[in-house]
Scaffold this motif. Structure first.
Motif, short mmCIF file in Angstrom:
data_model
loop_
_atom_site.label_atom_id
_atom_site.label_comp_id
_atom_site.label_asym_id
_atom_site.label_seq_id
_atom_site.Cartn_x
_atom_site.Cartn_y
_atom_site.Cartn_z
N PHE A 270 0.92 -1.17 0.17
CA PHE A 270 0.06 -0.07 0.00
C PHE A 270 0.89 1.40 0.00
N THR A 271 2.11 1.33 0.85
CA THR A 271 2.86 2.49 0.63
C THR A 271 3.44 2.57 -0.55
N VAL A 272 3.83 1.53 -1.47
CA VAL A 272 4.05 1.71 -2.80
C VAL A 272 3.06 2.48 -3.66
N ILE A 273 1.88 2.11 -3.51
CA ILE A 273 0.79 2.88 -4.08
C ILE A 273 0.50 4.30 -3.66
N LEU A 274 0.35 4.34 -2.45
CA LEU A 274 0.44 5.99 -1.79
C LEU A 274 1.41 6.68 -2.39
N THR A 275 2.49 6.25 -1.80
CA THR A 275 3.88 7.34 -2.20
C THR A 275 4.05 7.61 -3.88
N GLY A 276 3.71 6.33 -4.59
CA GLY A 276 4.01 6.44 -6.24
C GLY A 276 2.87 7.04 -6.78
N LEU A 277 1.57 7.01 -6.42
CA LEU A 277 0.35 7.43 -7.31
C LEU A 277 -0.44 8.30 -6.54
N ILE A 278 -1.02 7.73 -5.27
CA ILE A 278 -2.19 8.68 -4.63
C ILE A 278 -1.68 10.07 -4.26
N TYR A 279 -0.63 10.06 -3.35
CA TYR A 279 -0.19 11.58 -2.92
C TYR A 279 0.36 12.19 -4.08
N PRO A 280 1.16 11.92 -5.20
CA PRO A 280 1.67 12.87 -6.08
C PRO A 280 0.32 13.23 -6.92
N VAL A 281 -0.74 12.64 -7.34
CA VAL A 281 -1.70 12.94 -8.32
C VAL A 281 -2.41 14.03 -7.68
N GLY A 282 -2.78 13.76 -6.31
CA GLY A 282 -3.47 14.62 -5.42
C GLY A 282 -2.88 16.00 -5.35
N ALA B 126 -12.30 17.59 -2.77
CA ALA B 126 -11.44 16.82 -4.27
C ALA B 126 -10.36 15.85 -3.66
N ILE B 127 -9.41 16.69 -2.90
CA ILE B 127 -8.23 15.94 -2.35
C ILE B 127 -8.74 14.66 -1.50
N GLY B 128 -9.65 15.06 -0.46
CA GLY B 128 -10.08 13.96 0.41
C GLY B 128 -10.92 12.93 -0.31
N GLY B 129 -11.54 13.15 -1.25
CA GLY B 129 -12.45 12.12 -1.84
C GLY B 129 -11.38 11.46 -2.64
N PHE B 130 -10.58 11.66 -3.41
CA PHE B 130 -9.67 11.13 -4.15
C PHE B 130 -8.93 10.27 -3.36
N ALA B 131 -8.09 10.56 -2.26
CA ALA B 131 -7.47 9.60 -1.50
C ALA B 131 -8.07 8.73 -0.67
N PHE B 132 -9.20 9.19 -0.17
CA PHE B 132 -10.01 7.98 0.49
C PHE B 132 -10.50 7.03 -0.50
N LEU B 133 -11.12 7.40 -1.48
CA LEU B 133 -11.60 6.06 -2.47
C LEU B 133 -10.45 5.56 -2.94
N ALA B 134 -9.44 6.10 -3.50
CA ALA B 134 -8.10 5.45 -4.13
C ALA B 134 -7.67 4.50 -3.07
N SER B 135 -7.59 4.87 -1.83
CA SER B 135 -7.00 4.07 -0.69
C SER B 135 -7.83 2.92 -0.36
N LEU B 136 -9.20 3.33 -0.22
CA LEU B 136 -10.21 2.23 -0.12
C LEU B 136 -10.26 0.95 -1.07
#
Length: 444
Positions: A169-181, A394-404
């Motif tokens: 999950f850390t790979v996904i969060l740091t490589g995709l979710i955080y940078p896109v938002g 926008a940021i919260g919705g994207f981070a939550f849904l992508a992480s979920l």
């Protein structure tokens, strides 16, 4: 041997003069004073580098805070997770994240940039004063923010999440979710065009990490025994409040780099004054968060709770992060104080919904981050409340849904939770095979 005449010597010197002049122009005089642009480049680069290693030191703060707030049988695991997530963030942010966050070109304009475009370093000795700061210093500084986002998730899911799913999950969060938002604001995306303002990341970093943690906590579930069938809540005190206090002070110190270096320049008198103003407001908001947490815990529980006070300091820091420059000292105290009080008040609300957050990261980073972002227009007239709310959604919705989605896929494929026996025994033995305190045995 023939004698060289004075006329011949003069002719030879005259012929060689262009070459001599060219060499003199090519070799700068080390004693020559640097230009204003050169000095600004140097000081701006130093600001990024110094701010970057202060934010890097926050990784130690998160590690100590979490090690102190988990039970002794899970301390080694938490320490490992904080080292591992920092390393993963470094690789993934270089490989993908940095270029998604600051894209030279947009694949989907304003939403998603290019995945690969290596530009994290200048060539050796090739810094250009016109750029304002070195490329390497910018990459280093921004990377630390990415790693901070992952640290927020670690503490919330402590004591029951498997190591390998967490690292994936850390790979996904740091490589995709955080940078896109983050690209939507700091990379020139649609939120930037809308007028959204988040100076150093109350929402882009802290609330985003908090939403990722919330999604993980909902999918993972609470620790066994935390919420009893009769409605009572079983306290699960941490192992070492001295470590937790040390971690809080380390984070407090690192926050001066987090907010101060987000000024992005210190090459002028005005920028230097603004950085010092940011330092003062950052510190005063943290102080107010502490005082508010003291008062709130005394009123709610009849006695002061140290863990809540520590989180009050952090909530004050998170709250002021969205706008540490424009508030007066009095306004910074109000912003930080409300953040500290709100973080304390949200803890029983989470318990009511049986959301188990081991270290209190959701109240501190998510809730205080939202508060700090929404209140920005009260001191910064360049944005508006509706714009700030839109950015948070926008940021919260994207981070939550992508992480979920990521957590649900991980749960359905490889599983994300240790079994009950492992949780009772402790993750240090079952996941790591070693204990942080091998000479002591502590039940509960």
């Amino acid at each position: 041997m023939t004698r060289t005449t004075p006329a011949l010597i003069a002719a030879m010197a005259l012929a060689a003069w262009p070459a001599i002049a060219q060499d003199a122009a090519a070799a700068p005089d080390p004693a020559a004073p640097a230009s204003a642009a050169d000095m600004a480049y140097i000081f701006n680069t130093l600001l990024f580098l110094i701010g970057g290693f202060l934010v890097m030191w926050m990784a130690a703060g998160f590690a100590m805070l979490e090690a102190g707030l988990v039970r002794s049988r899970n301390v080694t695991t938490q320490l490992f997770k904080n080292v591992a997530l920092f390393a993963i963030a470094g690789i993934m942010y270089w490989l993908i994240g940095y270029h998604l966050m600051y894209p030279p070109d947009w694949t989907v304009p304003g939403l998603i940039g290019q995945f690969f475009s290596p530009r994290a370093l200048d060539a050796v000795g090739a810094g250009a004063a016109r750029d304002g700061y070195s490329a390497g210093s910018d990459f280093f500084f921004q990377l630390m923010f990415c790693a901070t986002t992952a640290s927020i998730v670690s503490g919330t899911l402590a004591e029951r999440v498997k190591l390998w799913p967490f690292m994936i999950f850390t790979v996904i969060l740091t490589g995709l979710i955080y940078p896109v938002g983050a690209s939507w604001q700091w990379g020139g995306g649609f939120l930037s065009e809308l007028g959204f303002s988040d100076f150093a990341g109350s929402t882009l970093v802290h609330a985003a990490g908090g939403f990722a943690a919330l999604a993980g906590a909902l999918v993972l579930g609470a620790r066994h025994g935390k919420y009893r069938a009769d409605g009572r809540i079983q306290p699960m005190p941490g192992s070492n409040l001295a470590l937790a206090t040390l971690g809080t002070f380390i984070l407090w110190l690192g926050w001066f780099g987090f907010n101060g270096a987000s000024q992005l320049a210190i090459g002028s008198v005005g920028d230097a004054a603004d950085v010092s103003r940011i330092f003062v407001n950052t510190n005063m908001a943290a102080c107010a968060g502490v005082i508010a947490a003291i008062a709130t815990t005394q009123l709610l529980y009849g006695k002061i709770d140290l863990t809540m006070v520590l989180n009050g300091a952090l909530a004050g820091l998170v709250s002021i992060t969205a706008e540490p420059l424009t508030p007066s000292i009095f306004a910074a105290i109000l912003i930080g104080g409300v953040g500290g009080a709100v973080a304390v008040a949200v803890v029983p609300l989470l318990d009511r919904f049986r959301i188990d957050d081991v270290v209190g990261a959701i109240p501190v980073h998510l809730v205080a981050g939202i508060w700090g972002t929404i209140i920005v227009p009260a001191t910064n007239p360049d944005t508006a409340f509706l714009t700030q709310i839109a950015g948070v959604v926008a940021i919260g919705g994207f981070a939550f849904l992508a992480s979920l989605a990521a957590w649900l896929i991980l749960r359905a494929t490889i599983g994300i939770r240790v079994d009950r026996e492992a949780e009772i025994t402790g993750l240090d033995i079952r996941e790591m095979g070693m204990e942080a305190y091998p000479d002591f045995v502590q039940a509960g």
